[in-house]
Motif scaffolding. Structure first.
Motif, PDB file in Angstrom:
ATOM      1  N   ILE A   1     102.448  51.679  62.393  1.00  0.00           N
ATOM      2  CA  ILE A   1     103.219  52.955  61.813  1.00  0.00           C
ATOM      3  C   ILE A   1     102.634  53.200  60.633  1.00  0.00           C
ATOM      4  O   ILE A   1     102.610  52.409  59.781  1.00  0.00           O
ATOM      5  N   SER A   2     102.623  54.509  60.379  1.00  0.00           N
ATOM      6  CA  SER A   2     102.055  54.875  59.244  1.00  0.00           C
ATOM      7  C   SER A   2     102.866  54.968  57.963  1.00  0.00           C
ATOM      8  O   SER A   2     104.146  55.437  58.042  1.00  0.00           O
ATOM      9  N   PRO A   3     102.286  54.420  56.918  1.00  0.00           N
ATOM     10  CA  PRO A   3     103.104  54.240  55.623  1.00  0.00           C
ATOM     11  C   PRO A   3     103.150  55.773  55.039  1.00  0.00           C
ATOM     12  O   PRO A   3     104.084  55.975  54.003  1.00  0.00           O
ATOM     13  N   PHE A   4     102.104  56.603  55.662  1.00  0.00           N
ATOM     14  CA  PHE A   4     102.480  57.910  55.052  1.00  0.00           C
ATOM     15  C   PHE A   4     103.008  58.837  55.935  1.00  0.00           C
ATOM     16  O   PHE A   4     102.990  60.136  55.353  1.00  0.00           O
ATOM     17  N   ASP A   5     103.647  58.364  56.863  1.00  0.00           N
ATOM     18  CA  ASP A   5     104.516  59.502  57.655  1.00  0.00           C
ATOM     19  C   ASP A   5     105.865  59.071  57.396  1.00  0.00           C
ATOM     20  O   ASP A   5     106.159  57.989  58.114  1.00  0.00           O
ATOM     21  N   SER A   6     106.699  60.013  57.161  1.00  0.00           N
ATOM     22  CA  SER A   6     108.174  59.772  56.570  1.00  0.00           C
ATOM     23  C   SER A   6     108.859  59.744  57.972  1.00  0.00           C
ATOM     24  O   SER A   6     110.120  59.141  58.009  1.00  0.00           O
ATOM     25  N   ASN A   7     108.456  60.152  59.279  1.00  0.00           N
ATOM     26  CA  ASN A   7     108.830  60.162  60.365  1.00  0.00           C
ATOM     27  C   ASN A   7     108.581  58.719  61.071  1.00  0.00           C
ATOM     28  O   ASN A   7     109.156  58.307  62.316  1.00  0.00           O
ATOM     29  N   LYS A   8     107.726  57.729  60.573  1.00  0.00           N
ATOM     30  CA  LYS A   8     107.648  56.530  60.917  1.00  0.00           C
ATOM     31  C   LYS A   8     107.079  56.557  62.591  1.00  0.00           C
ATOM     32  O   LYS A   8     107.426  55.910  63.281  1.00  0.00           O
ATOM     33  N   ARG A   9     105.874  57.442  62.721  1.00  0.00           N
ATOM     34  CA  ARG A   9     105.527  57.423  63.751  1.00  0.00           C
ATOM     35  C   ARG A   9     104.280  56.663  63.918  1.00  0.00           C
ATOM     36  O   ARG A   9     103.759  56.194  62.755  1.00  0.00           O
ATOM     37  N   ARG A  10     103.716  56.095  65.134  1.00  0.00           N
ATOM     38  CA  ARG A  10     102.595  55.403  65.322  1.00  0.00           C
ATOM     39  C   ARG A  10     101.261  55.948  65.230  1.00  0.00           C
ATOM     40  O   ARG A  10     101.310  57.434  65.502  1.00  0.00           O
ATOM     41  N   HIS A  11     100.641  55.497  64.273  1.00  0.00           N
ATOM     42  CA  HIS A  11      99.054  56.361  64.174  1.00  0.00           C
ATOM     43  C   HIS A  11      97.966  55.523  64.498  1.00  0.00           C
ATOM     44  O   HIS A  11      98.023  54.430  64.487  1.00  0.00           O
ATOM     45  N   THR A  12      96.982  56.192  64.922  1.00  0.00           N
ATOM     46  CA  THR A  12      95.686  55.603  65.225  1.00  0.00           C
ATOM     47  C   THR A  12      94.573  56.135  64.356  1.00  0.00           C
ATOM     48  O   THR A  12      94.376  57.441  64.143  1.00  0.00           O
ATOM     49  N   SER A  13      93.872  55.283  63.589  1.00  0.00           N
ATOM     50  CA  SER A  13      92.939  55.719  62.769  1.00  0.00           C
ATOM     51  C   SER A  13      91.818  54.819  62.978  1.00  0.00           C
ATOM     52  O   SER A  13      91.519  53.684  63.555  1.00  0.00           O
ATOM     53  N   PHE A  14      90.463  55.437  62.467  1.00  0.00           N
ATOM     54  CA  PHE A  14      89.392  54.948  62.472  1.00  0.00           C
ATOM     55  C   PHE A  14      88.422  54.941  61.372  1.00  0.00           C
ATOM     56  O   PHE A  14      88.463  55.765  60.477  1.00  0.00           O
ATOM     57  N   ALA A  15      87.580  53.994  61.248  1.00  0.00           N
ATOM     58  CA  ALA A  15      86.571  53.587  60.249  1.00  0.00           C
ATOM     59  C   ALA A  15      85.406  53.320  60.763  1.00  0.00           C
ATOM     60  O   ALA A  15      85.484  52.270  61.588  1.00  0.00           O
ATOM     61  N   ALA A  16      84.406  53.837  60.282  1.00  0.00           N
ATOM     62  CA  ALA A  16      83.049  53.646  60.859  1.00  0.00           C
ATOM     63  C   ALA A  16      82.320  52.734  59.880  1.00  0.00           C
ATOM     64  O   ALA A  16      82.277  52.759  58.649  1.00  0.00           O
ATOM     65  N   VAL A  17      81.665  51.489  60.168  1.00  0.00           N
ATOM     66  CA  VAL A  17      80.781  50.617  59.612  1.00  0.00           C
ATOM     67  C   VAL A  17      79.405  50.610  59.971  1.00  0.00           C
ATOM     68  O   VAL A  17      79.160  50.732  60.859  1.00  0.00           O
ATOM     69  N   ALA A  18      78.685  50.549  58.643  1.00  0.00           N
ATOM     70  CA  ALA A  18      77.163  50.660  58.680  1.00  0.00           C
ATOM     71  C   ALA A  18      76.773  49.489  57.987  1.00  0.00           C
ATOM     72  O   ALA A  18      77.339  49.069  56.928  1.00  0.00           O
ATOM     73  N   VAL A  19      75.661  48.756  58.283  1.00  0.00           N
ATOM     74  CA  VAL A  19      75.418  47.758  57.551  1.00  0.00           C
ATOM     75  C   VAL A  19      73.592  47.721  57.442  1.00  0.00           C
ATOM     76  O   VAL A  19      72.873  47.871  58.429  1.00  0.00           O
TER      77      VAL A  19
END
Ligand SMILES: C[S@@+](CC[C@H](N)C(=O)[O-])C[C@H]1O[C@@H](n2cnc3c(N)ncnc32)[C@H](O)[C@@H]1O
Lengths: 406, 517
Positions: free
Chosen positions: B341-359
């Motif tokens: 549930i995104s803390p940035f969404d005032s409607n408290k919707r579920r969000h999916t986010s991505f982050a890419a990692v390189a090493v």
């Protein structure tokens, strides 16, 4: 003008002493910071340097804002990171300060940026991290301390180089008075150096770092192999940045002597302090005086001449970013009506002071000044110089004029 | 005999057979190992000279052929047959013939015998021990068969992890290349090959020696029993117990046997699409790695960090300093997905986010680095507005370096001077170019040995679910943890080790087609 070699004026307990004497610092004090970053134990350095002024009262350091005078009353201040960690605060007090400071920085948003191209709050937040870095004892990592603040026991005590109350006033002055960050911590990281700076001395700029590379390149290029001996000069040395950079880039075998001059006695003293901290007092000689006056004996003999003189047109001074216009010395900035007064003086000086084949490099305000100077040297000083070039800084501004004495 | 001279100055024999034996004449001739593994913390030096820094073939059981001299091998048989043949002939063939040769540097061609493994005097092999399925008891039980079986299993696992067959194939390819008369016309290239060969060799020797040591001790026990020498029996039994302990350590070590594994590294995290929500996630991922690195006692420095406008980071690079930082962190390469549930969404919707990692591994000083041409670089700094120079006093001194031929762009803004930002950006650029060059080389090697790797970059590797249930699951190994907070606090070793072993412990034959290909 009276020529005099600048020495450290020591004083005890904040009482200034008028007797000049070289400050005797133990050899450990001169370790290059880049070799043993922050390894100079400031407490050790300090305990053996009793004559360096250190105000014992926490309210008098750093000095309050002032119009700087040229008297000896203003002595080199010890940068925060070199001070002994003789204060302490609880982790939670430090955290409260940090949160307060962060929100103060955040409240700035882009107001400074919009009003006079000052720092955005994101930049202020990074400065806050550096302030913490300098205020903590060597080897304490601010970021791990910050995560510890969230996890750790709030009563744990942290050693500090400045009292927590002073941390409040320092940061308040940073934001409310727009006092430059470098004056807050008393130093500027420049190239691989950490230079002491204070009110009355220009904070060296990143653009100027390149001047040192230009000199090193000129010396390395085969054509001018002979540039590597003899005497170089850095005119208007300020904190001593360029002179120290050159001396280190050329190495002890590379230049016999660098003369660093400045009209401001505060600058000359701060420069001397920095020169000594890097152990270069045998190579760099700091002299107080106006431009070429302290160099008369080198007429026609200088191997190289480097300068970043004041070049801002007088009419631009009132509109400067507050950190610059309200806090840095006008003597270091104001280059006269079109900003070229000192640069032109230096061009003439270069013609008479440099030996044949000698090298010069000047920093300017940008394309207009560069063009003007090139044109001036090629026409008004025809026959004096060779291979005059304009070099840009990393932001893409035409910034430097370089060349050789014919 | 021609010696490949590596840049570090150690000489590495270019021929497998010779090199496996070059240490035999005379007592304990050391081959200076250019392999990093000699620096590994665990060495089996306590027992019969199997220390990797002084590699030598173990003494055969009864000492008769320990002074075997040089042998010359041909490469008509697959390399691993050759190794086995060497072992076989060195310990159980007629000894008088061999020992006479030792003074003449005799050359003995190995025939195309069927693969014969190292064995005890009565023909017991490591494979044999495995297939006889002796019960493995607790270490405290004094049953030699149990110890032997445990050690044999470890050896089997270690070989799998080292990708033994692939190793042998690669070694043979390298040896063949280094035999070419013109190879040293390009000394840098030849040096690289020879160094790689040297490191493969020492890795292989370590295992071969360990096998031999096992069989030797079994022989000793049998002999001791025959002769009722209880002292010898106890001694050999203790040796087996020691080996059993060491073998566990070797198993772990074998997980990090890659050439770059011991290096320090950079970890880069980049927010995926999705604005603030993803930038916040990227910052959480970066924090996870910082905490992980701190737990492991690694040094962590932020090299570059581009903050998000509202929260989090657009991207960031940290430098992780310490032994095997790359070996572990490389398991994290890929896309990490968050469901909450995104803390940035005032409607408290579920969000999916991505982050890419390189090493990116940071090569040690000893290794060859890509030469960077100053003229290939475009260096600039972000304009801070206005005329710059004296008119501006900003502590911002970010530097961007573009390597024009490859288009690789590096920025650095976390140092306090422009000069240092430039230096640290150059260091990142150097490591990226090195990595690119290694990838290119690996591709070239792959053409010789067929495509042997199944690493695929950039795909989704792990999901972190905060809502409606709580779980972190690795999609590659199915390893899962039900407490996302502990994972985000840097407790990711479980994921790393399960990934490392999963990727190395699957059946080697599934991905090796040497004989068929
Ligand atoms: C722009 S600052 C440069 C300081 C330093 N070289 C640097 O790059 O950071 C110009 C310097 O010139 C000095 N200056 C101004 N007028 C001068 C003069 N007439 N003779 C010598 N120095 C002068 C100022 O005190 C100031 O330190």
């Amino acid at each position: 003008m009276k020529l005099k070699a600048v020495r450290f004026v020591g004083s005890v307990g904040g009482l200034s002493s008028s007797s000049s004497s070289f400050l005797r610092l133990p050899p450990r004090f001169f370790l290059f910071p880049h070799q043993r970053p922050r390894s100079i134990s400031s407490s050790a350095a300090l305990s053996s340097v009793p004559r360096l002024r250190l105000s014992s009262s926490s309210t008098t350091w750093p000095p309050t804002s002032h119009s700087h005078s040229h008297s000896h009353s203003l002595l080199p201040q010890l940068p925060l990171f070199l001070r002994p960690p003789k204060y302490a605060a609880s982790l939670s007090d430090l955290q409260i300060w940090h949160d307060w400071a962060k929100s103060l920085a955040a409240s700035v948003g882009s107001t400074f940026l919009d009003s006079d191209n000052g720092p955005h709050s994101s930049l202020l937040c990074r400065e806050l991290g550096w302030l913490l870095e300098d205020a903590l004892p060597e080897g304490t990592d601010p970021s791990s301390l910050l995560s510890q603040m969230r996890l750790g026991a709030p009563t744990d005590r942290v050693k500090l180089k400045v009292g927590i109350r002073d941390l409040y006033s320092l940061w308040r002055r940073r934001i409310e008075e727009r006092r430059p960050f470098q004056y807050i911590v008393g130093c500027e990281h420049w190239r691989d150096l950490v230079l002491s700076v204070q009110e009355g001395v220009l904070i060296p700029r990143p653009e100027t770092e390149i001047l040192v590379d230009l000199v090193a390149d000129a010396v390395v290029s085969k054509v001018n192999a002979r540039l590597n001996d003899r005497v170089w000069a850095d005119l208007g040395t300020g904190s001593g940045a360029i002179a120290i950079g050159i001396a280190r880039a050329l190495g002890s075998g590379g230049c016999r002597k660098v003369i660093a001059t400045d009209l401001s006695s505060v600058a000359a003293q701060v420069a001397s302090f920095n020169v000594q901290r890097y152990g270069l007092q045998d190579i760099i000689e700091v002299r107080e005086g106006s431009w070429f006056e302290p160099l008369k004996e080198f007429q026609g003999k200088l191997t190289g001449l480097v300068s970043n003189p004041p070049y801002i047109p007088s009419m631009n001074i009132p509109g400067l970013q507050a950190e610059v216009g309200k806090h840095e010395p006008r003597l270091a900035l104001d280059g006269g009506a079109d900003g070229l007064d000192d640069l032109l003086h230096l061009c003439h000086g270069a013609a008479s002071m440099l030996r044949p084949g000698g090298y010069f490099a000047f920093e300017t305000n940008g394309e207009r000044q560069c063009k003007f100077l090139v044109d001036y040297m090629e026409n008004e000083l025809k026959g004096s110089f060779l291979d005059i070039q304009v070099v840009s800084d990393f932001a893409g501004f035409q910034r430097f004029v370089t060349g050789f004495r014919q | 005999m021609r010696l490949g001279r590596s840049r570090s100055g150690s000489s590495v024999p270019t021929n497998l057979v010779r090199s496996l034996f070059s240490s035999l004449p005379g007592p304990r001739t050391a081959i200076p190992s250019s392999s990093h593994r000699s620096a590994s913390p665990v060495e089996s030096s306590s027992t019969a000279g199997s220390s990797s820094s002084v590699p030598r073939i173990l003494n055969p059981p009864f000492g008769s052929c320990r002074n075997l001299s040089h042998q010359k091998g041909t490469f008509s048989a697959p390399a691993y047959d050759i190794v086995k043949n060497i072992i076989r002939s060195s310990c159980s063939s007629s000894s008088s013939l061999v020992s006479r040769r030792r003074y003449f540097g005799g050359v003995r061609l190995l025939s195309n015998q069927a693969a014969v493994e190292a064995s005890t005097s009565d023909g017991l092999t490591v494979e044999g021990i495995l297939s006889s399925q002796w019960t493995i008891l607790d270490e405290s039980e004094g049953d030699w068969k149990s110890h032997a079986a445990a050690i044999a299993q470890s050896i089997h696992l270690i070989k799998k992890r080292l990708q033994w067959k692939k190793l042998l194939v690669r070694f043979q390819v390298l040896s063949a290349q280094l035999e070419k008369p013109d190879i040293w016309n390009d000394p840098a290239h030849a040096g690289r090959l020879s160094r790689e060969q040297g490191s493969l060799l020492s890795r292989m020797k370590e295992v071969v020696e360990f096998e031999r040591e096992l069989l030797e001790n079994i022989d000793m026990i049998k002999l001791a029993r025959e002769e009722n020498d209880s002292e010898l029996e106890l001694e050999s039994l203790n040796a087996l117990v020691r080996m059993r302990r060491i073998s566990k350590e070797k198993e772990l070590e074998a997980l990090l046997a890659g050439e770059q594994d011991p290096c320090s590294c950079y970890i880069e995290v980049q927010a995926g699409a999705g604005g603030t929500e993803s930038m916040d996630w990227a910052a959480m991922v970066m924090q996870m790695y910082k905490l992980w690195a701190q737990r492991r006692g690694y040094g962590v420095t932020v090299v570059d960090e581009m903050s998000g406008d509202i929260a989090g980071i657009k991207r960031a690079t940290i430098k992780v300093d310490g032994e095997y930082a790359f070996g572990y962190a490389k398991s994290e390469v890929g896309v990490h997905r968050l469901v909450r549930i995104s803390p940035f969404d005032s409607n408290k919707r579920r969000h999916t986010s991505f982050a890419a990692v390189a090493v990116i591994p940071i090569q040690g000083d000893g290794s060859t680095r890509v030469q960077i041409n100053e003229s290939d670089l475009r260096i600039d700094r972000f304009r801070s507005g206005g005329a710059g120079g004296q008119s501006v006093n900003k502590t911002e001194s970010a530097i961007r370096i573009v390597h024009i031929p490859t288009g690789i762009t590096v920025t650095c803004q976390n140092e306090r001077s422009q000069h240092m930002n430039k230096a640290s950006a150059m260091a990142v650029l150097q490591s990226r170019l090195d990595q690119l060059e290694r990838a290119r080389q690996a591709q070239m090697n792959a053409e010789h040995t067929q495509s042997l790797t199944d690493i695929s970059w950039g795909n989704q590797i792990r999901t972190y679910v905060m809502h409606p249930y709580r779980m972190v699951k690795d999609l590659r190994t199915n390893f899962e943890v039900s407490d996302p907070d502990s994972v985000l606090d840097g407790d990711i070793d479980g994921f790393i080790l399960s990934y490392l072993s999963a990727s190395l412990d699957k059946d080697e034959d599934d991905r090796l087609y040497w004989e068929g290909g």
